[in-house]
Design an enzyme around this catalytic site. Structure first.
Site, mmCIF file in Angstrom:
data_model
loop_
_atom_site.group_PDB
_atom_site.id
_atom_site.type_symbol
_atom_site.label_atom_id
_atom_site.label_comp_id
_atom_site.label_asym_id
_atom_site.label_seq_id
_atom_site.Cartn_x
_atom_site.Cartn_y
_atom_site.Cartn_z
ATOM 1 N N TYR A 52 6.423 -9.405 2.554
ATOM 2 C CA TYR A 52 5.292 -9.404 1.914
ATOM 3 C C TYR A 52 4.732 -8.257 2.659
ATOM 4 C CZ TYR A 52 0.591 -10.603 -0.130
ATOM 5 O OH TYR A 52 -0.492 -10.685 -0.741
ATOM 6 N N LYS B 153 7.538 -7.778 -1.888
ATOM 7 C CA LYS B 153 6.233 -7.852 -2.652
ATOM 8 C C LYS B 153 5.295 -6.831 -1.933
ATOM 9 C CE LYS B 153 1.959 -10.518 -3.491
ATOM 10 N NZ LYS B 153 1.196 -11.722 -2.944
#
Length: 297
Positions: free
Chosen positions: A74, A102
Site C-alpha cells: 500500500y 495499492k
C-alpha cells in the site's frame, strides 16, 4: 480481522490490513491474519519514521519471509510521507509473496512505469476512486474503493466495463465514471472515512461515529455529501426519488400494511436503470414509482 473472516464465511476473499511502522508488529499482524484464514494482506508503507528505499525493502522482505499469504503493498505518500519507488517495488516483486500494489500516489504515469518494469502479472490497484478510469485504461485492474462502500453496484459495473475490449462497454464505463465523480469528490472533502460514514448513515447502513482524533463531518460537508447522493446521481429521462431502505419500509409498510422486497438494480440497453420490485401489488407500485436506492446501487 477474525470477525470479517467469520462473517464472509469463504464467500469472498478477505484482504486484511496488517501494516505498521514497526516491522515486528507488521509481522505479528500478518501472521495472525494468515492463521485466522485471510486470503491476503494489505500492508502500508511505514509512516512517521521515514525509512529509506533500502529500509522499505528490508521491511517488506522481513514480513514476506515470515508469512505465506499474498501481500499487496500500500503506497500512499500523502499519509505515510515516504514514496516507494518503482525500482524498490520491482525488487520486492522477486519475493514469493509480493503480488501487487495499492497505488494511492495519484500519479498515473506510475501505472505505465510499473507495467513496463514488472509486467501484467503484477497486480495494480488504485487507491483513488477519482482516477480509476484512466488507471485501468493504462493497465490497472481495479480499485480498493471508498465509494464502493455506498454504491457497490455502480462501482462494480464501472470496473467491469472499464476493463472491457469493446467500444460500447468502454463508453458505458466513461458515462458511469462521470456519474460517480461528484460522489468520489464528496467522500474526500474531509478526512476519510468521516464522509463515507455519514453517507452510510444517510442510507441506513450504519451510524457515523468515528474514533478520535477523527470527528464527524461538519454541516457544510453534510450538504456536499447529500447533494452528491441525492442530486448529482441522476439518469437520463428518469425522475429519481432518493429514499433510504429504512424510511422506505417504514413509510410504505405503515401506509399499505405490506412487506416490501427490493431486489436491486439491473442495467437496460440504453444505460438507464430501473427497479425490479417484488411482493408489491400494482396500486403500491404506482405509488412508489421510480426509487433510486443507493445501498443497492
Amino acid at each position: 480481522i477474525d470477525l470479517c473472516i467469520k462473517e464472509s464465511n469463504g464467500k469472498i476473499p478477505v484482504i486484511a490490513g496488517t501494516g505498521s511502522n514497526s516491522t515486528e508488529e507488521a509481522i505479528s499482524l500478518t501472521t495472525h491474519a494468515e492463521k485466522a484464514g485471510a486470503n491476503g494482506a494489505l500492508i502500508v508503507t511505514p509512516y512517521y519514521n521515514k525509512p529509506t528505499q533500502e529500509g522499505l525493502y528490508q521491511h517488506y522482505k522481513a514480513i514476506n519471509d515470515k508469512c505465506g499469504i499474498p501481500i499487496i503493498i500500500y503506497n500512499i505518500p500523502g499519509r505515510s510521507v515516504i514514496d516507494m519507488s518503482v525500482d524498490t517495488m520491482a525488487r520486492l516483486y522477486e519475493l514469493k509473496n509480493i503480488v501487487g500494489v495499492k497505488d494511492a500516489t495519484g500519479d498515473l504515469d506510475r501505472v505505465n512505469q510499473t507495467l513496463e518494469k514488472m509486467g501484467k502479472d503484477f497486480i495494480q490497484l488504485t487507491g483513488n476512486d477519482d482516477n480509476a478510469f484512466e488507471f485501468n485504461k493504462r493497465g490497472g485492474v481495479g480499485t480498493i474503493s471508498v465509494t464502493a462502500n455506498i454504491a457497490p453496484k455502480l462501482c462494480s459495473d464501472f470496473q467491469k466495463f472499464s476493463k472491457s475490449d469493446t467500444d460500447n462497454e468502454m463508453k458505458e464505463a466513461e458515462r458511469l465514471d462521470k456519474i460517480l465523480q461528484p460522489v468520489h469528490h464528496s467522500m474526500f472533502v474531509e478526512s476519510n472515512p468521516s464522509p463515507v460514514k455519514y453517507a452510510a448513515k444517510l442510507l441506513g447502513l450504519c451510524d457515523d461515529n468515528v474514533r478520535l482524533p477523527l470527528v464527524k463531518v461538519t454541516d457544510t460537508t453534510k450538504e456536499i455529501v447529500k447533494k452528491a447522493l441525492f442530486s448529482d446521481l441522476k439518469f437520463k429521462n428518469k425522475s429519481i426519488e432518493v429514499i433510504t431502505f429504512n424510511s422506505l419500509t417504514t413509510e410504505l409498510c405503515k401506509k399499505y400494511k405490506s412487506n416490501i422486497i427490493l431486489r436491486g438494480l439491473r442495467a437496460v440497453s440504453d444505460f438507464e436503470y430501473e427497479f425490479q420490485l417484488a411482493g408489491m401489488n400494482r396500486k403500491l407500485y404506482n405509488k412508489v414509482e421510480t426509487i433510486f436506492l443507493m445501498s443497492d446501487v
